[in-house]
Design a protein around this motif. Structure first.
Motif, mmCIF file in Angstrom:
data_model
loop_
_atom_site.group_PDB
_atom_site.id
_atom_site.type_symbol
_atom_site.label_atom_id
_atom_site.label_comp_id
_atom_site.label_asym_id
_atom_site.label_seq_id
_atom_site.Cartn_x
_atom_site.Cartn_y
_atom_site.Cartn_z
ATOM 1 N N VAL A 215 0.832 -1.201 0.000
ATOM 2 C CA VAL A 215 0.000 0.000 0.000
ATOM 3 C C VAL A 215 0.872 1.259 0.000
ATOM 4 O O VAL A 215 0.617 2.200 -0.766
ATOM 5 C CB VAL A 215 -0.948 -0.013 1.225
ATOM 6 C CG1 VAL A 215 -1.654 1.326 1.373
ATOM 7 C CG2 VAL A 215 -1.974 -1.131 1.084
ATOM 8 N N PHE A 216 1.893 1.296 0.842
ATOM 9 C CA PHE A 216 2.758 2.473 0.922
ATOM 10 C C PHE A 216 3.393 2.813 -0.430
ATOM 11 O O PHE A 216 3.629 3.983 -0.743
ATOM 12 C CB PHE A 216 3.900 2.257 1.922
ATOM 13 C CG PHE A 216 3.461 2.030 3.344
ATOM 14 C CD1 PHE A 216 2.234 2.460 3.801
ATOM 15 C CD2 PHE A 216 4.305 1.368 4.235
ATOM 16 C CE1 PHE A 216 1.830 2.250 5.115
ATOM 17 C CE2 PHE A 216 3.919 1.157 5.548
ATOM 18 C CZ PHE A 216 2.672 1.589 5.987
ATOM 19 N N THR A 217 3.684 1.785 -1.227
ATOM 20 C CA THR A 217 4.421 1.987 -2.476
ATOM 21 C C THR A 217 3.520 2.002 -3.707
ATOM 22 O O THR A 217 4.016 2.046 -4.834
ATOM 23 C CB THR A 217 5.501 0.899 -2.639
ATOM 24 O OG1 THR A 217 4.889 -0.399 -2.540
ATOM 25 C CG2 THR A 217 6.566 1.024 -1.560
ATOM 26 N N ASP A 218 2.206 1.967 -3.500
ATOM 27 C CA ASP A 218 1.253 2.063 -4.601
ATOM 28 C C ASP A 218 1.200 3.515 -5.080
ATOM 29 O O ASP A 218 0.801 4.399 -4.323
ATOM 30 C CB ASP A 218 -0.126 1.615 -4.114
ATOM 31 C CG ASP A 218 -1.215 1.724 -5.169
ATOM 32 O OD1 ASP A 218 -0.937 2.229 -6.273
ATOM 33 O OD2 ASP A 218 -2.357 1.315 -4.876
ATOM 34 N N PRO A 219 1.581 3.801 -6.328
ATOM 35 C CA PRO A 219 1.573 5.185 -6.816
ATOM 36 C C PRO A 219 0.206 5.856 -6.775
ATOM 37 O O PRO A 219 0.125 7.086 -6.788
ATOM 38 C CB PRO A 219 2.078 5.049 -8.260
ATOM 39 C CG PRO A 219 2.909 3.805 -8.248
ATOM 40 C CD PRO A 219 2.187 2.883 -7.321
ATOM 41 N N SER A 220 -0.864 5.069 -6.701
ATOM 42 C CA SER A 220 -2.202 5.653 -6.631
ATOM 43 C C SER A 220 -2.410 6.458 -5.347
ATOM 44 O O SER A 220 -3.349 7.248 -5.249
ATOM 45 C CB SER A 220 -3.274 4.565 -6.733
ATOM 46 O OG SER A 220 -3.207 3.907 -7.979
ATOM 47 N N ASN B 9 -3.500 2.101 -13.412
ATOM 48 C CA ASN B 9 -3.934 2.840 -12.227
ATOM 49 C C ASN B 9 -3.069 4.089 -12.049
ATOM 50 O O ASN B 9 -2.070 4.264 -12.747
ATOM 51 C CB ASN B 9 -3.790 1.955 -10.988
ATOM 52 C CG ASN B 9 -2.335 1.528 -10.760
ATOM 53 O OD1 ASN B 9 -1.782 0.761 -11.546
ATOM 54 N ND2 ASN B 9 -1.721 2.037 -9.718
ATOM 55 N N GLY B 10 -3.431 4.937 -11.094
ATOM 56 C CA GLY B 10 -2.647 6.133 -10.817
ATOM 57 C C GLY B 10 -3.377 7.075 -9.887
ATOM 58 O O GLY B 10 -4.542 6.840 -9.529
ATOM 59 N N PRO B 11 -2.731 8.164 -9.469
ATOM 60 C CA PRO B 11 -3.310 9.082 -8.490
ATOM 61 C C PRO B 11 -4.003 10.291 -9.113
ATOM 62 O O PRO B 11 -3.910 10.538 -10.316
ATOM 63 C CB PRO B 11 -2.070 9.539 -7.716
ATOM 64 C CG PRO B 11 -1.018 9.616 -8.798
ATOM 65 C CD PRO B 11 -1.315 8.466 -9.738
ATOM 66 N N GLY B 12 -4.682 11.051 -8.252
ATOM 67 C CA GLY B 12 -5.221 12.348 -8.659
ATOM 68 C C GLY B 12 -6.588 12.276 -9.307
ATOM 69 O O GLY B 12 -7.236 11.229 -9.381
ATOM 70 N N ASP B 13 -7.020 13.445 -9.772
ATOM 71 C CA ASP B 13 -8.332 13.610 -10.384
ATOM 72 C C ASP B 13 -8.262 13.269 -11.864
ATOM 73 O O ASP B 13 -7.578 13.960 -12.629
ATOM 74 C CB ASP B 13 -8.792 15.064 -10.199
ATOM 75 C CG ASP B 13 -10.218 15.303 -10.679
ATOM 76 O OD1 ASP B 13 -10.777 14.430 -11.361
ATOM 77 O OD2 ASP B 13 -10.761 16.374 -10.369
ATOM 78 N N PRO B 14 -8.956 12.236 -12.322
ATOM 79 C CA PRO B 14 -8.895 11.866 -13.740
ATOM 80 C C PRO B 14 -9.432 12.961 -14.659
ATOM 81 O O PRO B 14 -8.978 13.096 -15.802
ATOM 82 C CB PRO B 14 -9.753 10.606 -13.819
ATOM 83 C CG PRO B 14 -10.672 10.700 -12.647
ATOM 84 C CD PRO B 14 -9.868 11.358 -11.567
ATOM 85 N N ALA B 15 -10.392 13.764 -14.171
ATOM 86 C CA ALA B 15 -10.981 14.812 -15.008
ATOM 87 C C ALA B 15 -9.987 15.914 -15.319
ATOM 88 O O ALA B 15 -10.215 16.719 -16.229
ATOM 89 C CB ALA B 15 -12.216 15.397 -14.323
ATOM 90 N N ALA B 16 -8.867 15.969 -14.564
ATOM 91 C CA ALA B 16 -7.840 16.984 -14.808
ATOM 92 C C ALA B 16 -6.808 16.529 -15.836
ATOM 93 O O ALA B 16 -5.864 17.267 -16.131
ATOM 94 C CB ALA B 16 -7.136 17.337 -13.492
ATOM 95 N N MET B 17 -6.987 15.346 -16.405
ATOM 96 C CA MET B 17 -5.997 14.774 -17.323
ATOM 97 C C MET B 17 -6.420 14.958 -18.777
ATOM 98 O O MET B 17 -6.563 13.995 -19.528
ATOM 99 C CB MET B 17 -5.789 13.300 -16.992
ATOM 100 C CG MET B 17 -5.250 13.046 -15.597
ATOM 101 S SD MET B 17 -5.209 11.297 -15.138
ATOM 102 C CE MET B 17 -4.067 10.639 -16.373
ATOM 103 N N ASP B 18 -6.607 16.194 -19.195
ATOM 104 C CA ASP B 18 -7.035 16.469 -20.569
ATOM 105 C C ASP B 18 -6.130 15.820 -21.608
ATOM 106 O O ASP B 18 -6.599 15.391 -22.675
ATOM 107 C CB ASP B 18 -7.086 17.975 -20.810
ATOM 108 C CG ASP B 18 -8.185 18.652 -19.996
ATOM 109 O OD1 ASP B 18 -9.023 17.920 -19.430
ATOM 110 O OD2 ASP B 18 -8.203 19.887 -19.935
ATOM 111 N N TYR B 19 -4.848 15.751 -21.310
ATOM 112 C CA TYR B 19 -3.887 15.199 -22.271
ATOM 113 C C TYR B 19 -4.136 13.722 -22.554
ATOM 114 O O TYR B 19 -3.728 13.190 -23.592
ATOM 115 C CB TYR B 19 -2.455 15.389 -21.748
ATOM 116 C CG TYR B 19 -2.155 14.673 -20.448
ATOM 117 C CD1 TYR B 19 -1.683 13.362 -20.426
ATOM 118 C CD2 TYR B 19 -2.347 15.308 -19.223
ATOM 119 C CE1 TYR B 19 -1.406 12.703 -19.240
ATOM 120 C CE2 TYR B 19 -2.072 14.665 -18.025
ATOM 121 C CZ TYR B 19 -1.602 13.368 -18.042
ATOM 122 O OH TYR B 19 -1.323 12.723 -16.853
#
Length: 374
Positions: free
Chosen positions: A47-52, A229-239
């Motif tokens: 869990v600690f090393t999961d980039p999400s 998978n990954g972290p943050g808000d997906p809606a902010a990933m326009d690219y």
């Protein structure tokens, strides 16, 4: 005579002004981020090393943490990705024979700031009741007013793009170069165990940075595409939207996990939303709507796919999995395309292996595509 010094005092302050005092663990310092909790009883290093988890302070609901130490091969990335750690009882001693060090040593090596000896039950109840919020941990600043001022300045996770901060900077390969199955992986924070699950099934993977141009991905001539998978808000990933849409529209099979699942939805015109406090743990029940079978799943996400929008577009998107606790959307398939995704982590590191059949499903779809192309 051994002289024991008193444990260093640490403060945890939430953005609403709630204060917890405890003992410092890891290194002395100050850290901040969105606070969340994980209900798993084991698997803390994975869990600690999961980039999400990048950008988040993690609370463990399990009372005892650290008693089996750390082991290098349990890491899911190149190091710890959580912003800070909160627990009740922290053990600096461990008993696992395969362990290569204590969790305290591991935290010091990875520069983790944490706090223990607080009432984590009260903290988790607060998050469950009032929702996700930002927090700060400090073992070097004792001025509570100053800490509250600092936590007020922490960016909100809603609208925050973080995937590019944990994506690989360079392409790399995983698996057998002689394999007849080639999968292009779009890395937004992929876990090593996910790559291993694909490689163990005979695939040769080329892992691309998250912002790789579509032309470069297509030039490798893969047999299938995986969006991680990954972290943050997906809606902010326009690219990411046009690239993911192109992968969905391609005739070759495409598979998305967690953030990849959310990007599949966004690229198909389905919005995402910030959840009240998210799903994080290794015990979340999910129903496979096709087979009728239940799965106990490993999850880590603070955003979800809009059920209302999905239900209004059932001619375009099929619901394949649903959470049995709150009915959130856990899996979809794009109708008329060879693209499907799930919200949870089927590799389950840590967690049960109920959902690893999804990797077999993906490989079989690739083999069917290749056979039909002959």
């Amino acid at each position: 005579m051994n002289i024991q010094t008193a444990p260093k005092v640490a403060h945890l302050i939430l953005e609403d002004g709630t204060i917890f005092k405890g003992q410092s663990i890891g290194i002395e310092g100050t850290t901040s981020g969105e606070i969340c909790f994980n209900t798993g009883m084991t698997g803390y290093q994975e869990v600690f090393t999961d980039p999400s988890y990048f950008g988040q302070i993690l609370v463990s609901t399990n009372v005892h943490i650290g008693n089996y130490g750390s082991m290098a091969e349990d890491d899911q990335s190149d190091g710890v990705k959580i912003s800070g750690f909160v627990c009740r009882n922290f053990s600096k001693h461990y008993s696992r024979q395969l362990g290569d060090g204590s969790l305290q040593d591991y935290f010091e090596k990875n520069q983790v700031v944490g706090i223990s000896n607080i009432d984590t039950r009260a903290l988790v109840r607060k998050i469950r009741t009032e929702g996700a919020m930002n927090a700060i941990i400090s073992s070097e600043i004792s001025d509570e007013k100053e800490l509250l001022k600092l936590v007020k300045a922490v960016p909100n996770m809603d609208g925050l793009e973080l995937a590019s901060k944990v994506s690989t900077e360079d392409t790399y390969f995983v698996g057998d170069p002689e394999s007849t199955i080639k999968i292009a992986v779009l890395d937004y924070g992929v876990k090593r165990s996910i790559l291993q699950c694909l490689a163990e099934r005979g695939a040769y993977l080329k892992v691309f940075p998250g912002k790789t141009p579509l032309e470069e991905i297509m030039a490798w001539e893969a047999d299938g595409f995986f969006v991680s998978n990954g972290p943050g808000d997906p809606a902010a990933m326009d690219y990411a939207f046009p690239v993911v849409r192109a992968l969905i529209d391609d005739e070759r099979p495409a598979f998305g996990i967690c953030l990849g699942h959310q990007l599949f939805a966004l690229a198909s015109g389905i919005p995402t939303y910030k959840m009240h406090h998210g799903h994080r743990g290794v015990n979340h029940p999910v129903i496979n709507t096709k087979s009728g079978l239940g799965e106990i799943t490993s999850q880590n996400h603070g955003f979800g796919v809009s059920p209302d929008a999905i239900n209004a577009n059932l001619d375009k998107i099929e619901i394949t999995h649903q959470n049995l606790n709150d009915k959130t959307i856990e899996g979809i398939r794009i109708i008329g395309k060879h693209a499907f995704s799930v919200q949870y982590h089927p590799e389950a590191s840590a967690g049960p292996h109920d959902s690893r059949y999804l990797f077999d499903q993906f490989i079989n779809e690739i083999l069917n595509y290749k056979n039909q192309s002959l």
